[in-house]
Design an enzyme around this catalytic site. Structure first.
Site, PDB file in Angstrom:
ATOM      1  N   ASP A   7       0.864  -1.191   0.000  1.00  0.00           N
ATOM      2  CA  ASP A   7       0.000   0.000   0.000  1.00  0.00           C
ATOM      3  C   ASP A   7       0.892   1.230   0.000  1.00  0.00           C
ATOM      4  OD1 ASP A   7      -2.399   1.547   0.095  1.00  0.00           O
ATOM      5  OD2 ASP A   7      -2.126   1.857   2.234  1.00  0.00           O
ATOM      6  N   SER A   8       0.309   2.362  -0.387  1.00  0.00           N
ATOM      7  CA  SER A   8       1.064   3.614  -0.335  1.00  0.00           C
ATOM      8  C   SER A   8       1.446   3.945   1.113  1.00  0.00           C
ATOM      9  CB  SER A   8       0.208   4.746  -0.899  1.00  0.00           C
ATOM     10  OG  SER A   8      -0.974   4.869  -0.127  1.00  0.00           O
ATOM     11  N   CYS A  70      -4.265  -1.530  -2.207  1.00  0.00           N
ATOM     12  CA  CYS A  70      -4.386  -0.101  -2.465  1.00  0.00           C
ATOM     13  C   CYS A  70      -5.287   0.038  -3.692  1.00  0.00           C
ATOM     14  CB  CYS A  70      -2.986   0.462  -2.750  1.00  0.00           C
ATOM     15  SG  CYS A  70      -2.981   2.189  -3.238  1.00  0.00           S
ATOM     16  N   GLU A 162      -2.822   9.302   7.698  1.00  0.00           N
ATOM     17  CA  GLU A 162      -1.361   9.080   7.743  1.00  0.00           C
ATOM     18  C   GLU A 162      -0.715   9.965   8.814  1.00  0.00           C
ATOM     19  OE1 GLU A 162       0.894   7.014   5.842  1.00  0.00           O
ATOM     20  OE2 GLU A 162      -0.902   5.942   5.214  1.00  0.00           O
ATOM     21  N   CYS A 194     -11.165   2.576  -0.585  1.00  0.00           N
ATOM     22  CA  CYS A 194      -9.781   2.940  -0.254  1.00  0.00           C
ATOM     23  C   CYS A 194      -9.457   2.174   1.015  1.00  0.00           C
ATOM     24  CB  CYS A 194      -9.659   4.447  -0.021  1.00  0.00           C
ATOM     25  SG  CYS A 194      -8.080   4.953   0.701  1.00  0.00           S
ATOM     26  N   HIS A 196      -7.585   2.725   3.365  1.00  0.00           N
ATOM     27  CA  HIS A 196      -7.477   3.528   4.591  1.00  0.00           C
ATOM     28  C   HIS A 196      -8.843   3.701   5.279  1.00  0.00           C
ATOM     29  CE1 HIS A 196      -3.546   4.724   3.007  1.00  0.00           C
ATOM     30  NE2 HIS A 196      -3.288   5.343   4.143  1.00  0.00           N
TER      31      HIS A 196
HETATM   32  N1  DGL Z   1      -5.036   3.149   0.652  1.00  0.00           N
HETATM   33  C1  DGL Z   1      -4.941   3.478  -0.716  1.00  0.00           C
HETATM   34  C2  DGL Z   1      -6.175   3.153  -1.490  1.00  0.00           C
HETATM   35  O1  DGL Z   1      -6.771   2.126  -1.191  1.00  0.00           O
HETATM   36  C3  DGL Z   1      -4.152   4.684  -1.105  1.00  0.00           C
HETATM   37  C4  DGL Z   1      -4.535   6.002  -0.640  1.00  0.00           C
HETATM   38  C5  DGL Z   1      -3.550   7.071  -1.095  1.00  0.00           C
HETATM   39  O2  DGL Z   1      -2.337   6.870  -0.996  1.00  0.00           O
HETATM   40  O3  DGL Z   1      -4.045   8.125  -1.506  1.00  0.00           O
HETATM   41  O4  DGL Z   1      -6.569   3.834  -2.395  1.00  0.00           O
END
Ligand code: DGL
Length: 269
Positions: A7-8, A70, A162, A194, A196
């Site tokens: 993931d990012s 992600c 984050e 997402c 997150h």
């Molecule tokens: N958690 C990621 C997603 O599912 C990335 C969010 C990001 O880095 O903007 O899209």
């Protein structure tokens, strides 16, 4: 042996947790590209380059199979990676399809023509890059007809998570849900598109109301990975369990520990 999870940043931990619970004997190598998060405001080319670099790092650590935990990378880069970059002996899988299969009540790999499904009005919450890609609508159209999707790009939520600023994240979730409801007053389902966002699932559910079914990915991805590994045990790879970050390991370890509510240590990628 280890399966790679990418993931990012910290969002993929929601997937890591679910896959570790579902497959306790499988070691996982997690990579958070914290130095370059968030991805959701980047161009598709940029997301492609960064995702390839991170996935290559996980291949180098011995992984033969990497899950893009992600949505932004799955939406903006996965197809291009599979078509032009992934070596023949490696696999990279995304997180979109298991979610859409669950929503459209399909079994894994059911490629029959699109059909009518129970949900009719779907709210999609995702990053700006995921929304811009229209990948969700494309995948859905292969499987379902007559579903009205309203997408809301949730700017700022990933940055707030984050940074560990959950009060800001909650306020942003409320305002994004309000914006969505102005476009679609009565969704019957909502997708947290997402990885997150499950960290804010209660805030989404509270703002949406109890009648809206909220789909989130972690458990669905875990089931689909278990199914995949049963059919492809050779993809377990050779690496060891490790948590890697391109950011500052002690800071990332502290934030990750806060989210998972158990100690987790990151080392430098
Ligand atoms: N958690 C990621 C997603 O599912 C990335 C969010 C990001 O880095 O903007 O899209």
């Amino acid at each position: 042996m280890a399966v790679g999870i990418f993931d990012s940043g910290l969002g993929g931990l929601t997937v890591l947790d679910a896959v570790s619970n579902r497959l306790p004997d499988v070691p996982f190598a997690y990579l958070a590209d914290s130095a370059h998060a968030p991805y959701g405001v980047r161009t598709a080319d940029d997301i492609f380059e960064l995702t390839c670099q991170s996935v290559q790092r996980l291949f180098d650590a011995g992984c033969d199979l990497v899950i893009l935990a992600c949505n932004t990378a799955s939406a903006a880069a996965l197809r291009r990676m599979q078509e032009s970059w992934v070596p023949p002996n490696k696999r990279v899988l995304g997180v979109f399809v298991p979610l859409i299969e669950a929503m459209t009540e399909r079994q894994w790999g059911d490629n029959s023509p699109p059909r009518e499904v129970a949900v009719k009005h779907v709210a999609l919450f995702a990053t700006p890059a995921t929304v811009a890609s229209r990948a969700f609508q494309r995948e859905l159209a292969f499987r379902a007809i007559g579903v009205d999707v309203e997408a809301q790009a949730c700017g700022g939520v990933v940055d707030a998570i984050e940074d560990g600023d959950m009060i800001l994240a909650e306020a942003l979730v409320r305002s994004h849900v309000d914006a969505l409801k102005r476009k679609m007053p009565l969704p019957d389902a909502a997708i947290l598109g997402c990885t997150h966002y499950p960290l804010m699932q209660d805030a989404f559910q509270a703002a949406l109301g109890g009648d809206v079914k909220v789909f989130s990915q972690a458990a669905l991805v875990a089931d689909s990975l278990a199914d995949y590994l049963e059919r492809h045990p050779e993809m377990l790879g050779t690496g060891d369990a490790v948590n890697l970050t391109t950011g500052e390991p002690s800071r990332v370890s502290d934030r990750a520990t806060q989210f998972l509510r158990r100690r987790i240590e990151f080392v430098s990628a």
